[in-house]
Design a protein around this motif. Structure first.
Motif, short mmCIF file in Angstrom:
data_model
loop_
_atom_site.label_atom_id
_atom_site.label_comp_id
_atom_site.label_asym_id
_atom_site.label_seq_id
_atom_site.Cartn_x
_atom_site.Cartn_y
_atom_site.Cartn_z
N VAL A 209 0.87 -1.22 0.00
CA VAL A 209 0.10 -0.12 0.03
C VAL A 209 1.05 1.14 -0.02
O VAL A 209 1.71 1.43 0.73
N ILE A 210 0.63 1.91 -1.04
CA ILE A 210 1.52 3.15 -1.12
C ILE A 210 0.60 4.52 -0.80
O ILE A 210 -0.42 4.80 -1.66
N VAL A 211 0.89 5.28 0.36
CA VAL A 211 -0.29 6.46 0.56
C VAL A 211 0.47 7.67 -0.22
O VAL A 211 1.96 7.95 0.35
N VAL A 212 -0.15 8.52 -0.86
CA VAL A 212 0.29 9.61 -1.54
C VAL A 212 -0.34 10.91 -1.20
O VAL A 212 -1.61 10.75 -0.81
N GLY B 16 3.45 17.49 -0.69
CA GLY B 16 3.04 16.40 -1.60
C GLY B 16 3.92 15.21 -0.93
O GLY B 16 5.00 15.37 -0.29
N TYR B 17 3.40 13.96 -1.27
CA TYR B 17 4.05 12.81 -1.02
C TYR B 17 3.78 11.83 -1.99
O TYR B 17 2.70 11.42 -2.46
N PRO B 18 5.00 11.33 -2.90
CA PRO B 18 6.25 11.81 -2.87
C PRO B 18 6.53 13.23 -2.99
O PRO B 18 5.93 13.83 -3.90
N LEU B 19 7.68 13.74 -2.57
CA LEU B 19 7.83 15.22 -2.59
C LEU B 19 7.75 15.73 -4.12
O LEU B 19 8.36 14.93 -5.07
N ALA C 138 3.75 21.88 -9.79
CA ALA C 138 4.28 20.89 -9.21
C ALA C 138 3.60 19.70 -9.37
O ALA C 138 2.43 19.44 -9.63
N SER C 139 4.34 18.46 -9.48
CA SER C 139 3.65 17.35 -9.70
C SER C 139 4.41 16.08 -8.98
O SER C 139 5.54 16.29 -8.76
N ASN C 140 3.58 15.15 -8.74
CA ASN C 140 3.99 13.83 -8.39
C ASN C 140 3.27 12.70 -8.97
O ASN C 140 2.33 13.03 -9.47
N LYS C 141 3.40 11.17 -8.44
CA LYS C 141 2.54 10.57 -9.23
C LYS C 141 1.11 10.39 -8.81
O LYS C 141 0.42 9.57 -9.50
#
Length: 278
Positions: A132-135, A164-167, A221-224
């Motif tokens: 489980v990946i919490v973003v 954000g996460y990941p940064l 700004a962007s992440n997955k």
């Protein structure tokens, strides 16, 4: 003696079998129901990875077939140990026919990790794992300050903090041309400073503002898990600069018209006053 032999019994062989015996005088029947026992097997294993946004609900689902019916238990790996999961405000179990599910509510970063589904009956035991990946989708905690006043030739820093996460990664674009601005020792230097595991500060250092420096920018700004956008402007000023001026001496015939022209570049617009002999 009459025999029906199933050499290798499979689950699809389960069912009712009937023998009909007859001769010229009559007929008799006998029936038997066969039930094949087998250990648990996955019709559908857990997904390798489950992506869930912070504070949202995640659902881990597996399809399991077994006879007798398998007992399903859930656990998660903490410090390389499997810790059993019990139903509470955070976790809920669902069971529908062959489908078993673990529901994770109000997902937090601390809930990220590997989760394990174990199916067991008296014959055997199997397991399936899911990560489980919490973003956290990007969000500007502090917007880049807009309408900053800067004079030609001066240096200026514009800062912003993104969560954000990941940064999140952050890119800077010229609004007018839609071209990306990248770090350059002579123009702009983009620096990042990780404040925590969820926040990063970006600094745009304009080395020396010149006439070619754009005045409108957009940050992406962007992440997955998504992206966020923010715009800012630079209010670029310049002291008056003479581009054209009259000659120091102007011969003129009496009664003729005199025209003195001065061309000035300035921001904000300059005002002009005319004087004669001080």
């Amino acid at each position: 003696t009459f025999k029906l032999i199933i050499q290798t019994a499979k689950t699809e062989d389960c069912g009712q079998y009937t023998a009909k015996i007859k001769n010229a005088l009559g007929e008799v029947n006998t029936q038997t129901k066969m039930n094949v026992s087998f250990g648990p097997k996955f019709l559908k294993e857990l997904a390798n990875e489950v992506l869930v946004k912070e504070h949202e609900t995640a659902k881990l689902t597996a399809e399991i077939l077994a006879n007798p019916k398998a007992d399903i238990t859930w656990s998660r790996e903490i410090d390389q140990q499997n810790v059993p999961i019990s139903q509470d405000d955070k976790f809920k179990f669902e069971q529908q026919q062959n489908t078993s599910a673990l529901i994770l509510k109000d997902s937090l970063l601390t809930d990220a990790g590997e989760y394990i589904c174990i199916a067991k009956n008296k014959l055997s035991e199997i397991m399936s794992k899911s990560k489980v990946i919490v973003v956290i989708p990007p969000k500007f905690v502090t917007q880049p300050e807009s309408n900053r006043e800067v004079e030609l030739g001066q240096h200026i820093d514009v800062k912003t903090i993104v969560r954000g996460y990941p940064l999140p990664d952050l890119k800077l674009f010229d609004v007018k041309t839609q071209t990306e601005k990248v770090s350059s020792e002579n123009e702009i230097i983009i620096k990042s400073n990780n404040l925590s595991e969820t926040e990063v500060e970006y600094t745009f250092s304009f080395v020396s503002v010149n006439s070619e420096t754009p005045n409108a920018f957009e940050c992406i700004a962007s992440n997955k898990s998504g992206e966020a956008r923010s715009k800012f402007n630079l209010n670029i000023t310049r002291k008056p600069e003479l581009l054209n001026k009259p000659s120091e001496t102007l011969p003129l015939l009496e009664n003729a018209e005199l025209l003195l022209t001065v061309v000035v570049l300035a921001s904000p617009d300059a005002t002009i006053a005319w004087f004669k002999d001080n």
